[in-house]
Motif scaffolding. Structure first.
Motif, short mmCIF file in Angstrom:
data_model
loop_
_atom_site.label_atom_id
_atom_site.label_comp_id
_atom_site.label_asym_id
_atom_site.label_seq_id
_atom_site.Cartn_x
_atom_site.Cartn_y
_atom_site.Cartn_z
N PHE A 58 2.81 -3.51 7.07
CA PHE A 58 1.85 -4.60 7.23
C PHE A 58 2.13 -5.85 6.40
O PHE A 58 1.69 -6.94 6.78
CB PHE A 58 0.44 -4.11 6.86
N ASN A 59 2.80 -5.72 5.26
CA ASN A 59 2.86 -6.84 4.31
C ASN A 59 3.42 -8.13 4.91
O ASN A 59 2.88 -9.22 4.69
CB ASN A 59 3.70 -6.44 3.09
N GLU A 60 4.51 -8.03 5.65
CA GLU A 60 5.14 -9.23 6.18
C GLU A 60 4.21 -9.95 7.16
O GLU A 60 4.06 -11.18 7.11
CB GLU A 60 6.46 -8.88 6.86
N ARG A 61 3.57 -9.20 8.04
CA ARG A 61 2.68 -9.81 9.03
C ARG A 61 1.44 -10.40 8.37
O ARG A 61 0.94 -11.45 8.80
CB ARG A 61 2.28 -8.77 10.08
N GLU A 62 0.93 -9.74 7.34
CA GLU A 62 -0.24 -10.27 6.64
C GLU A 62 0.10 -11.56 5.90
O GLU A 62 -0.71 -12.50 5.87
CB GLU A 62 -0.79 -9.22 5.69
N SER A 63 1.30 -11.62 5.32
CA SER A 63 1.73 -12.84 4.64
C SER A 63 1.90 -13.98 5.64
O SER A 63 1.53 -15.13 5.35
CB SER A 63 3.04 -12.59 3.89
N LEU A 64 2.45 -13.67 6.80
CA LEU A 64 2.61 -14.68 7.84
C LEU A 64 1.25 -15.16 8.35
O LEU A 64 1.05 -16.36 8.60
CB LEU A 64 3.44 -14.11 9.00
N LEU A 65 0.32 -14.23 8.49
CA LEU A 65 -1.03 -14.59 8.93
C LEU A 65 -1.66 -15.58 7.95
O LEU A 65 -2.24 -16.59 8.37
CB LEU A 65 -1.90 -13.34 9.06
N TRP A 66 -1.54 -15.28 6.68
CA TRP A 66 -2.10 -16.19 5.67
C TRP A 66 -1.43 -17.56 5.73
O TRP A 66 -2.11 -18.60 5.67
CB TRP A 66 -1.95 -15.61 4.28
#
Length: 291
Positions: A58-66
């Motif tokens: 999840f980390n990469e997608r959550e960072s991109l979302l932010w």
């Protein structure tokens, strides 16, 4: 030759790194070694520990979302918002769905690969201890629920990451330590959460008939994400050996909701688990020497 113990460690929700358990592993191994050093010269070799870093899903997608949400740069409380995205994003994205949520499957693929690594080093029938924090306790409950009750429904994407060894099939699950667990909240959503996983595994006696494992749930009363679990219903009361209230964190954090983030650094947690691991090791190795 001694029999080794396999230990899987899972982190909780939030923006975690691959090194999430480094310090915990060091201190836990030290405590364990202190307990068995009188009986064995190199005790640190007797624990085979495998961190299971599921946050990579999840980390990469959550960072991109932010990054996308904050393109204008005019949002207030930026640090708090990033915390919310990483903290609750994990829980929302992981939810199992009727049509097989791919995130749920990917997380379980990571879990399966971690158990495979444990079995390859510790031995395919090594007693398995799982230490999980926060959402990691829910993931663990789901993973072993699938193994114990609905193995025919395990995703075809997960199966290639598993071998038919007792450890990987969950048969040697001996003890489960749930730290700061929100399982009580998940019980509101899923009807089958009134049926907890069995700890120790009902098949453990086939491999280690003398071992006595248990499910220990540890929580801090100031941790708003962690709860006692025995009081959920009669099934959980029977499944869990003890709800152990602890004081997680330092002088300030231990009396606030920030206590949720400090279980892996709390001596009470480290000592309790390290001592239990040492006791199981003695049962495995010293008893057989006396026969």
């Amino acid at each position: 030759m001694t029999k080794k113990i396999a230990v899987a460690i899972l982190h909780g929700i939030g923006n975690q790194s691959e090194e999430f358990s480094d310090l915990f592993i060091e201190t836990l191994t030290k405590r364990f070694s202190q307990m068995i050093k009188p009986f064995y010269a190199t005790p640190e070799e007797e624990l085979i520990i495998q961190p299971i870093y599921w946050g990579s899903v999840f980390n990469e997608r959550e960072s991109l979302l932010w990054k996308n949400l904050n393109k204008e740069g005019d949002l207030d409380y930026k640090q708090l918002r990033q915390f919310v995205i990483h903290f609750f994003g994990d829980a929302i994205a992981y939810q199992p769905a009727v049509n097989h949520n791919p995130n749920y499957i990917r997380v379980h693929e990571v879990y399966a690969r971690g158990l495979r690594k444990l079995g390859e080093v510790a031995g395919e029938d090594a007693p398995l201890f799982v230490i999980a924090h926060s959402l990691g306790t829910v993931i663990t409950s789901n993973y072993f629920y699938d193994l114990q009750f609905i193995p025919e429904r395990i995703s075809e994407s997960v199966m290639p990451n598993m071998q038919a060894t007792p450890l990987e099939k969950g048969e040697t699950l001996t003890s489960f330590y749930s730290l700061g667990s929100p399982l009580a909240l998940w019980s509101l959503r899923y009807a089958d959460f009134d049926k907890p996983i069995q700890v120790p595994s009902p098949y453990l006696r086939n491999h280690h008939p003398d071992l006595q494992g248990k499910w220990v749930n540890m929580y801090d009363k100031d941790d708003v994400f962690g709860y006692p679990l025995k009081t959920i219903n009669d099934s959980y009361n029977g499944a869990i050996a003890v709800d152990k209230e602890i004081n997680s964190g330092g002088l300030i954090s231990s009396s606030t909701p920030l206590s949720h983030n400090h279980y892996f650094k709390t001596n009470e947690v480290i000592h309790a688990i390290g001592d239990d691991l040492a006791e199981i090791w003695k049962q495995l190795n010293l008893a057989s020497q006396r026969k």
